[in-house]
Structures are given as structure tokens and as C-alpha cells.
Design a protein around this motif. Structure first.
Motif, PDB file in Angstrom:
ATOM      1  N   ARG A 288      -3.113  -6.501   2.067  1.00 47.27           N
ATOM      2  CA  ARG A 288      -2.758  -5.121   1.707  1.00 47.27           C
ATOM      3  C   ARG A 288      -1.977  -4.509   2.856  1.00 47.27           C
ATOM      4  N   VAL A 289      -0.666  -4.460   2.680  1.00 46.00           N
ATOM      5  CA  VAL A 289       0.184  -4.025   3.790  1.00 46.00           C
ATOM      6  C   VAL A 289       0.713  -2.612   3.569  1.00 46.00           C
ATOM      7  N   GLY A 290       0.436  -1.741   4.538  1.00 47.28           N
ATOM      8  CA  GLY A 290       0.956  -0.377   4.487  1.00 47.28           C
ATOM      9  C   GLY A 290       2.032  -0.190   5.537  1.00 47.28           C
ATOM     10  N   ILE A 291       1.643   0.364   6.653  1.00 46.24           N
ATOM     11  CA  ILE A 291       2.581   0.828   7.691  1.00 46.24           C
ATOM     12  C   ILE A 291       3.691  -0.171   8.046  1.00 46.24           C
TER      13      ILE A 291
ATOM     14  N   LYS B  77      -0.398   4.537  -0.642  1.00 42.09           N
ATOM     15  CA  LYS B  77      -1.176   5.790  -0.600  1.00 42.09           C
ATOM     16  C   LYS B  77      -0.407   6.809   0.254  1.00 42.09           C
TER      17      LYS B  77
ATOM     18  N   HIS C 262     -12.691  -3.778   4.605  1.00 43.32           N
ATOM     19  CA  HIS C 262     -11.627  -3.195   5.434  1.00 43.32           C
ATOM     20  C   HIS C 262     -12.106  -3.211   6.884  1.00 43.32           C
TER      21      HIS C 262
ATOM     22  N   TYR D 238     -11.727  -0.101  -6.847  1.00 37.14           N
ATOM     23  CA  TYR D 238     -12.808  -0.543  -5.964  1.00 37.14           C
ATOM     24  C   TYR D 238     -14.162  -0.049  -6.477  1.00 37.14           C
TER      25      TYR D 238
ATOM     26  N   VAL E 186       0.850  -1.197   0.000  1.00 39.89           N
ATOM     27  CA  VAL E 186       0.000   0.000   0.000  1.00 39.89           C
ATOM     28  C   VAL E 186       0.887   1.249   0.000  1.00 39.89           C
TER      29      VAL E 186
ATOM     30  N   ARG F 148     -18.028   2.890   6.322  1.00 41.76           N
ATOM     31  CA  ARG F 148     -17.354   3.999   5.664  1.00 41.76           C
ATOM     32  C   ARG F 148     -17.695   3.898   4.180  1.00 41.76           C
TER      33      ARG F 148
ATOM     34  N   MET G 122      -7.983   2.111  -4.228  1.00 42.51           N
ATOM     35  CA  MET G 122      -8.898   1.684  -3.182  1.00 42.51           C
ATOM     36  C   MET G 122      -9.961   2.739  -2.860  1.00 42.51           C
TER      37      MET G 122
ATOM     38  N   CYS H 208      -5.190  -5.571   6.456  1.00 39.41           N
ATOM     39  CA  CYS H 208      -4.178  -4.512   6.496  1.00 39.41           C
ATOM     40  C   CYS H 208      -3.049  -5.012   7.406  1.00 39.41           C
ATOM     41  N   SER H 209      -2.055  -4.168   7.697  1.00 37.34           N
ATOM     42  CA  SER H 209      -0.913  -4.615   8.516  1.00 37.34           C
ATOM     43  C   SER H 209      -1.332  -5.278   9.830  1.00 37.34           C
TER      44      SER H 209
ATOM     45  N   TYR I  78       1.373   7.281  11.488  1.00 34.90           N
ATOM     46  CA  TYR I  78       0.866   7.474  10.139  1.00 34.90           C
ATOM     47  C   TYR I  78       0.856   8.958   9.778  1.00 34.90           C
TER      48      TYR I  78
ATOM     49  N   TYR J  76       3.228   6.638   2.331  1.00 33.07           N
ATOM     50  CA  TYR J  76       3.360   6.984   3.756  1.00 33.07           C
ATOM     51  C   TYR J  76       4.547   7.928   3.959  1.00 33.07           C
TER      52      TYR J  76
HETATM   53  C1  LIG Z   1      -4.489   2.170   4.266  1.00 29.87           C
HETATM   54  C2  LIG Z   1      -5.179   0.933   3.923  1.00 29.87           C
HETATM   55  C3  LIG Z   1      -4.560  -0.311   4.126  1.00 29.87           C
HETATM   56  C4  LIG Z   1      -3.197  -0.458   4.777  1.00 29.87           C
HETATM   57  O1  LIG Z   1      -3.284  -0.146   6.161  1.00 29.87           O
HETATM   58  P1  LIG Z   1      -2.023  -0.311   7.119  1.00 29.87           P
HETATM   59  O2  LIG Z   1      -2.594  -0.231   8.485  1.00 29.87           O
HETATM   60  O3  LIG Z   1      -1.121   0.837   6.854  1.00 29.87           O
HETATM   61  O4  LIG Z   1      -1.395  -1.606   6.794  1.00 29.87           O
HETATM   62  C5  LIG Z   1      -5.241  -1.437   3.701  1.00 29.87           C
HETATM   63  N1  LIG Z   1      -6.467  -1.349   3.134  1.00 29.87           N
HETATM   64  C6  LIG Z   1      -7.094  -0.169   2.938  1.00 29.87           C
HETATM   65  C7  LIG Z   1      -8.444  -0.143   2.298  1.00 29.87           C
HETATM   66  C8  LIG Z   1      -6.477   1.002   3.332  1.00 29.87           C
HETATM   67  O5  LIG Z   1      -7.104   2.172   3.146  1.00 29.87           O
END
Ligand SMILES: *Cc1c(COP(=O)(O)O)cnc(C)c1O
Length: 389
Positions: A223-226, A36, A166, A103, A34, A136, A83, A207-208, A373, A40
Motif C-alpha cells: 500500500r503505497v502513499g507518499i 486518502k 500497519h 477493513y 493509497v 491503534r 482502510m 506502506c512506502s 504529508y 495527499y
Molecule cells: C496512509 C497509509 C498507508 C500509506 O502510507 P505512506 O507512508 O504514505 O506510504 C498505508 N497503509 C495504511 C493503513 C495507511 O493508513
């Protein structure tokens, strides 16, 4: 580049995090990075190629504008998904032409995707986002039958890339029951769509925090972000992970999350000030003795929060040096009285390691009560990003 500070991205740290996260994944689920919020704060244009060079081939952004930036800097034919926002018909057509998936959380958008696919002459790759309790985005229960009809009648114009949702805060145990309910609702909807004859290439929800905490949410894509940037979503997630690891064999050749980003600047000027003097604007700080102060050209304009006035720390010559007085728009003053041989031009670390000392974004955010974040994404895109080993 005449910037007063620089952000380095560590390739070895990212590689480690990727290895660590993949070792946690259930049944070899596919990895989506991820990116976005300008990755980060790490910078899409530098981070994306870095991730590709480590083998990542799937990325997620929030809106069409970020997707456009990602398409411009990818080197491989990496998969991209949007997304969130992609609002006008032109953007939807652009996405279809460029093979970018997106999406769908309303039937109106579904119709818009069908119409655009018709005009472009190529199917739209869509992820159906279903409402499971975050409240949401996501298709409501009452809209699902309609969506099924639309999809079935336009099967040639759509590729069903994913069925997704999510979670409402997987990083805190306080939300445990809510998350379990969401997972139940998702599973139920997934069966309902399957019975209606729809098959999706991917099922993705995690997510993470969900990756680290709830293996049952991994399915076949995460879907891995942080976490990939080396930060635990919360202190609680970190503790929970370590508690569950107790008694297990440590994983060979991989450590837990390592920070990818390091932000540094240089001492711009040094001055000695006698006791009883106020420093900078106003009177929020008064020297107690003869002190040596360094000016560092980083301020709230650069994302160094004003909330860190008289609170923040930086590193100079491997020592912690406190911010004295108010954080200004473009600079801060730090007390370096205890730092031997400190001089103009010395490196100043704002986030990251220097010698044996380290400043965490987490400790940074504890001080100013802002989330990891938020601090990260506020790093201005103008600061140059470079990849280091
Ligand atoms: C931001 C986001 C993620 C990633 O979240 P993290 O907590 O940073 O891993 C995954 N899915 C969606 C829909 C998001 O908006």
C-alpha cells in the motif's frame, strides 16, 4: 475557473515513480495506490484517473466518503478498499453493493458486515486487520478466536480479501526493533488463522517506507502513499535507500522519485518601496534599501502556512524570491528586487520547478517544521488540478 493558483500533476513523473517502486518490489507484489487525504492533496478526482491511465487498478482510501468519491471518478473497474472509517450500516451496505472492500478491526464490525451482506444478498469483501504493536486499530489477540468462529459460521457472506496490519513508523531506524516484532507477530497470527482453516487472498502490511526499507514486508500486496507522489517518507529513508544502492548497477530508464505536483500562481501587482519601510501588517519586516516587492495571491487560506512568514521562498523567473512580512490570509509579499524584468502576470512557483530552480515540499516543510504529508493534504480542494505530460 477563476482561481488564483493552479496545481499541475505530471503524468511522466508519476509513471517514473511507479516504475521505480515496482522495480523495488519483491516477487512482483501487487501495487495498491493509497489516495486518502484527497490523494495527499493531489485531488482524488484527477489523480485516480491519471493513475488508472498508467495501469494502476487497486486503490485505498480512509473512509466511506472518500470511497464514494473514488467510485464516481474511476474509469476502469478498479479495486477499492477502505482502510478506516465506515461506520453506519448504510455505508457498509453501499460498500458491499459497489464491490468496495473494507477493513475489519473489531468483531462488532465483523457482525455488522455479516448482517449487511445478508440484507444485500451478496458477500462482503473484508480485510482482517490484526493488532501487531501499533496499538491503534486492529483485532486484539483475545478477539481472534471469536472472529474465527464468526467467519466460519458465515463463510457464504464473507470474502476474505486480505489479512493486514500497519507498522509503527517504518520510516525511522529508531523503530527497527518494534517493526521486527510486529512482523513476527503478524507471521505468527497468519499461521494461526491458516491452521484454523482461513485463507486470505492477500497478505499486506507495507506502506512506502516499508516498501523502500524492508523487502520482507512486501508479501503479495503493498500500500503505497507518499512515495508514489514523489516524496521520500523521511530524509532518513532516502539516505538509507541510496546507501544500500552503492555499488549496485543503476536501474535502466528509471530515476528515483520525482515530484508529481507543481503549484503555481501569478504576480498580482508590483511596487517599489523605499528604505526603512515596514511591509504589510505590523512591523515584522522592514526594507533595508529601495526594494521591489511583488504581491502573490496565495495565503494561509490556500495552505501556505503562516509559519512561512519571513521564511518561505517562491520562484519567479527562475530565481528564488523570499517572502517578506507576514503571510496573510489570501496573499504574500515577496522580494523581487534581484529579479530582472519581473512583471505583473509572471508565473510564481510555490512548489515545484521553474527553469533550473526548484522548491521542494520538503524544503518548504523544513522551514515551517511541518511534515511533507501535512503540507500536501492541506492544499485546499478548491485549487484546480490539471494533468500535464
Ligand atoms: C496512509 C497509509 C498507508 C500509506 O502510507 P505512506 O507512508 O504514505 O506510504 C498505508 N497503509 C495504511 C493503513 C495507511 O493508513
Amino acid at each position: 475557473m477563476f482561481q488564483s493558483s493552479i496545481i499541475e500533476l505530471s503524468k511522466s513523473a508519476f509513471k517514473n515513480n511507479l516504475k521505480f517502486l515496482k522495480s523495488v518490489l519483491h516477487n512482483g507484489a501487487e501495487y495498491c495506490s493509497v489516495i486518502k487525504g484527497n490523494a495527499y492533496g493531489h485531488g482524488i478526482n484527477v489523480f485516480l484517473p491519471l493513475a488508472e491511465s498508467c495501469g494502476v487498478r487497486h486503490f485505498a482510501v480512509f473512509d466511506a466518503d472518500e470511497a464514494l468519491r473514488a467510485v464516481k471518478c474511476r474509469c476502469e473497474k478498479s479495486d477499492l478498499m477502505i482502510m478506516g472509517a465506515i461506520d453506519d450500516a448504510a455505508a457498509v451496505e453501499w460498500a458491499i453493493e459497489n464491490n468496495v472492500s473494507f477493513y475489519i478491526f473489531e468483531n462488532q464490525r465483523l457482525q455488522c458486515a455479516i448482517d449487511a451482506a445478508e440484507r444485500v444478498g451478496k458477500p462482503a469483501r473484508i480485510h482482517l486487520e490484526v493488532e501487531t504493536g501499533l496499538n491503534r486499530m486492529g483485532l486484539q489477540d483475545t478477539q481472534i478466536d471469536n472472529a474465527i468462529d464468526l467467519i466460519k459460521h458465515n463463510a457464504d457472506k464473507l470474502e476474505l480479501e486480505g489479512l493486514c496490519t500497519h507498522y509503527a513508523g517504518a520510516e525511522s531506524i529508531a523503530n527497527y526493533v518494534r517493526i521486527q516484532k510486529q512482523l513476527e507477530t503478524y507471521t505468527h497470527l497468519s499461521k494461526r488463522l491458516k491452521l484454523a482453516g482461513l485463507t486470505f487472498k492477500h497478505h499486506h502490511t507495507a506502506c512506502s517506507a516499508a516498501v523502500l526499507r524492508y523487502p520482507e514486508t512486501h508479501m503479495d500486496l503493498v500500500r503505497v502513499g507518499i512515495a508514489q507522489y514523489g516524496f521520500w517518507p523521511t530524509k532518513e529513508t532516502e539516505m538509507d535507500y541510496h546507501l544500500r544502492q552503492r555499488g549496485e548497477q543503476p536501474k535502466p530508464n528509471v530515476s528515483v522519485l520525482r515530484r508529481v505536483l507543481r503549484w503555481s500562481s501569478r504576480v498580482m501587482s508590483i511596487k517599489n518601496v523605499g528604505p526603512g519601510e515596514f511591509i504589510g501588517y505590523g512591523n515584522s519586516y522592514m526594507t533595508e534599501k529601495k526594494q521591489k516587492l511583488a504581491a502573490v495571491p496565495v495565503g494561509y487560506f490556500h495552505g501556505f502556512s503562516r509559519g512561512l512568514s519571513n521564511l518561505g521562498m517562491v520562484l519567479v523567473r527562475g530565481r528564488r524570491a523570499p517572502v517578506v512580512g507576514l503571510v496573510n490570509m489570501n496573499m504574500v509579499m515577496v522580494d523581487v528586487s534581484h529579479v530582472p524584468e519581473v512583471g505583473k502576470g509572471d508565473e510564481v512557483v510555490i512548489i515545484g520547478k521553474q527553469k533550473k530552480a526548484q522548491i521542494d515540499v520538503a524544503s518548504f516543510s523544513d522551514l515551517s517544521r511541518v511534515l511533507n504529508y501535512e503540507i500536501l493534504v492541506r492544499l485546499p480542494s478548491e485549487i484546480p488540478r490539471v494533468v500535464v505530460r
